[in-house]
Design a protein around this motif. Sequence first.
Motif, short mmCIF file in Angstrom:
data_model
loop_
_atom_site.label_atom_id
_atom_site.label_comp_id
_atom_site.label_asym_id
_atom_site.label_seq_id
_atom_site.Cartn_x
_atom_site.Cartn_y
_atom_site.Cartn_z
N ASP A 220 -97.50 17.90 -62.25
CA ASP A 220 -97.93 18.81 -63.31
C ASP A 220 -97.13 18.62 -64.59
N ASP A 221 -95.91 18.08 -64.45
CA ASP A 221 -95.06 17.88 -65.63
C ASP A 221 -95.42 16.63 -66.42
N GLN A 222 -96.15 15.71 -65.81
CA GLN A 222 -96.34 14.40 -66.42
C GLN A 222 -97.12 14.44 -67.74
N LYS A 223 -98.16 15.24 -67.80
CA LYS A 223 -98.94 15.34 -69.04
C LYS A 223 -98.09 15.92 -70.17
N VAL A 224 -97.27 16.89 -69.82
CA VAL A 224 -96.38 17.51 -70.81
C VAL A 224 -95.36 16.49 -71.31
N PHE A 225 -94.78 15.73 -70.36
CA PHE A 225 -93.79 14.71 -70.73
C PHE A 225 -94.41 13.67 -71.67
N ARG A 226 -95.58 13.19 -71.33
CA ARG A 226 -96.23 12.14 -72.14
C ARG A 226 -96.52 12.64 -73.56
N LYS A 227 -97.04 13.84 -73.63
CA LYS A 227 -97.37 14.40 -74.94
C LYS A 227 -96.12 14.56 -75.81
N LYS A 228 -95.04 15.02 -75.19
CA LYS A 228 -93.82 15.27 -75.96
C LYS A 228 -93.09 13.98 -76.34
N LEU A 229 -93.04 13.02 -75.42
CA LEU A 229 -92.31 11.78 -75.70
C LEU A 229 -93.02 10.91 -76.74
N TYR A 230 -94.33 11.07 -76.86
CA TYR A 230 -95.08 10.30 -77.86
C TYR A 230 -95.33 11.11 -79.13
N SER A 231 -94.70 12.25 -79.22
CA SER A 231 -94.86 13.06 -80.43
C SER A 231 -93.96 12.52 -81.55
N GLU A 232 -94.20 12.98 -82.77
CA GLU A 232 -93.42 12.55 -83.92
C GLU A 232 -92.18 13.44 -84.13
N LYS A 233 -92.01 14.42 -83.28
CA LYS A 233 -90.87 15.33 -83.44
C LYS A 233 -89.56 14.62 -83.10
N PRO A 234 -88.49 14.93 -83.83
CA PRO A 234 -87.20 14.31 -83.55
C PRO A 234 -86.52 14.87 -82.30
N PHE A 235 -86.95 16.10 -81.88
CA PHE A 235 -86.35 16.75 -80.71
C PHE A 235 -87.43 17.45 -79.91
N VAL A 236 -87.40 17.29 -78.58
CA VAL A 236 -88.36 17.99 -77.70
C VAL A 236 -87.65 18.45 -76.43
N TRP A 237 -87.99 19.68 -75.98
CA TRP A 237 -87.55 20.14 -74.67
C TRP A 237 -88.43 19.51 -73.60
N LEU A 238 -87.81 19.00 -72.55
CA LEU A 238 -88.59 18.47 -71.42
C LEU A 238 -88.58 19.45 -70.25
N LYS A 239 -87.41 19.97 -69.89
CA LYS A 239 -87.31 20.98 -68.85
C LYS A 239 -86.23 21.98 -69.24
N LYS A 240 -86.55 23.27 -69.13
CA LYS A 240 -85.57 24.29 -69.49
C LYS A 240 -84.40 24.30 -68.52
N THR A 241 -84.65 24.02 -67.25
CA THR A 241 -83.58 23.95 -66.25
C THR A 241 -83.90 22.83 -65.27
N ILE A 242 -82.86 22.11 -64.88
CA ILE A 242 -83.01 21.07 -63.84
C ILE A 242 -81.85 21.20 -62.85
N SER A 243 -82.07 20.71 -61.65
CA SER A 243 -81.04 20.77 -60.62
C SER A 243 -80.03 19.64 -60.81
N PRO A 244 -78.86 19.73 -60.19
CA PRO A 244 -77.88 18.64 -60.26
C PRO A 244 -78.43 17.31 -59.75
N GLU A 245 -79.25 17.37 -58.71
CA GLU A 245 -79.84 16.15 -58.16
C GLU A 245 -80.78 15.49 -59.16
N GLN A 246 -81.58 16.31 -59.82
CA GLN A 246 -82.50 15.78 -60.83
C GLN A 246 -81.74 15.18 -62.01
N LYS A 247 -80.64 15.80 -62.38
CA LYS A 247 -79.83 15.28 -63.47
C LYS A 247 -79.29 13.88 -63.16
#
Length: 453
Positions: A102-129
């Motif tokens: 479910d996160d993939q569409k959001v990631f793609r849209k944000k990473l290909y945006s023209e914005k200099p900064f984008v949030w990807l996840k508000k919180t992630i676990s230590p393992e994900q980090k």
Amino acid sequence: RFEKKNKSIKNSSFRIYILLFSFILAFLVIGIQMILMALNPTIIQNEKKVVVKDYSKRKEIKDRNGILLAKNIKVDSFYAHPSEIVDKEKVLNSLRVIFSEDDQKVFRKKLYSEKPFVWLKKTISPEQKILVKDIGQPGLYFGPREMRIYPNGHLLAHTLGGTRYGFESVSYAEILGTAGVELFYNKELSDLKLSLKELKLSIDIKIQAIVEEILKNGIKLMDAKGGSVVLMDSRTGELISLASFPTFNPNLRPKNLFKNDPSNSPIFNRAVQGIYELGSVFKIFPVALGMETNVINPKTEFNTHNPIKIGGRTIKDYKYFGPKLSVEDIILKSSNIGTVRIAQKIGSTNLKAFYKNLGLFDTTTLELPETKGKLDLLNYEFLHKRNMLFGTPEYVIDKIHELKSELNLQNLQVWSNFPGVKHKDCMKSIKLFTEKVMPHFQDDFDTEVKKVS
């Protein structure tokens, strides 16, 4: 010729060394800059800097026995500078393995945006980090923050409510209460300058677990839409348990998707937001007042032979109990006719004053923001014409729908730091009723229970 050729070679070598040194210096500068950005990242934006209080810290919530109900834990946020990412497809493919589909569409849209900064996840676990770090691509960053967790899951969900993030930066995020005691005591929980070290509720989470299980099984057995339970210590007014079903997990608080009918949403607290009539519970009030003022006693008899017509309605019992009933039998058999006879002897004006002293006209003092509203149900005309004395559903429901209000009993307290009730009359009357009336018909009551069993 030989000297000229040798000189030319030396000049070429010198230029190569200068070029090589320039490349090394440039890489060093870039490398140092990337390290500094990773250690102290900042959001690239044109907006003015917002100065807010640090409400990322939040005090713990515990039950009456000190069992943890809510606390903060340290986690990381995950953000990106899209312009710094070299291979975006590689990053997206790697993130697909770490996070949900479910996160993939959001990631793609944000990473290909023209914005200099984008949030990807508000919180992630230590393992994900760790897994994101292993991608090895520039432009992916982490920021420290805290996250509110509820270790008991769905237990006491409606009372606790939940939290959300307010102002967010890469270095911290503001945590705000969104419902329940988290919202009601938001300032006390978030302001570290206040003397309150922790919020201690009157709730017993062990009893709460039992109550919720019984409620769940009862609803399943009756195939009901939902239900609620309120368990109170009648001596102090403290709530020991407050349950509503269906419930939810405050760690993953859902949005209200049923705005047309909020009661269909699991976040709807039926114990405090639902509209219900009191039923025959209301019979104890005129009896308690009558005994307190010595107008009646447990043996006082009243005529219950015929139904009574009041305000165009006929008040009757569900079956014939005989020509006369004593006060104790009126309560034992839940006689509507007998209760009205008692109320007529007391007088509706006295009853209205008694109900007012009990706090039935007042907004509840229960420390939940969902308990808003005021009852203007027991007016003199209604008491006189319809006699809301014995809780016959058709009378109460008619008036409730007419006024579109809810009955809020004032004498409820969630926070055990402030136990007790507002009106001493309530506790005095209940104590009198318990001591003087109950012993007279306890044996008969036990006999009736055995018959039912």
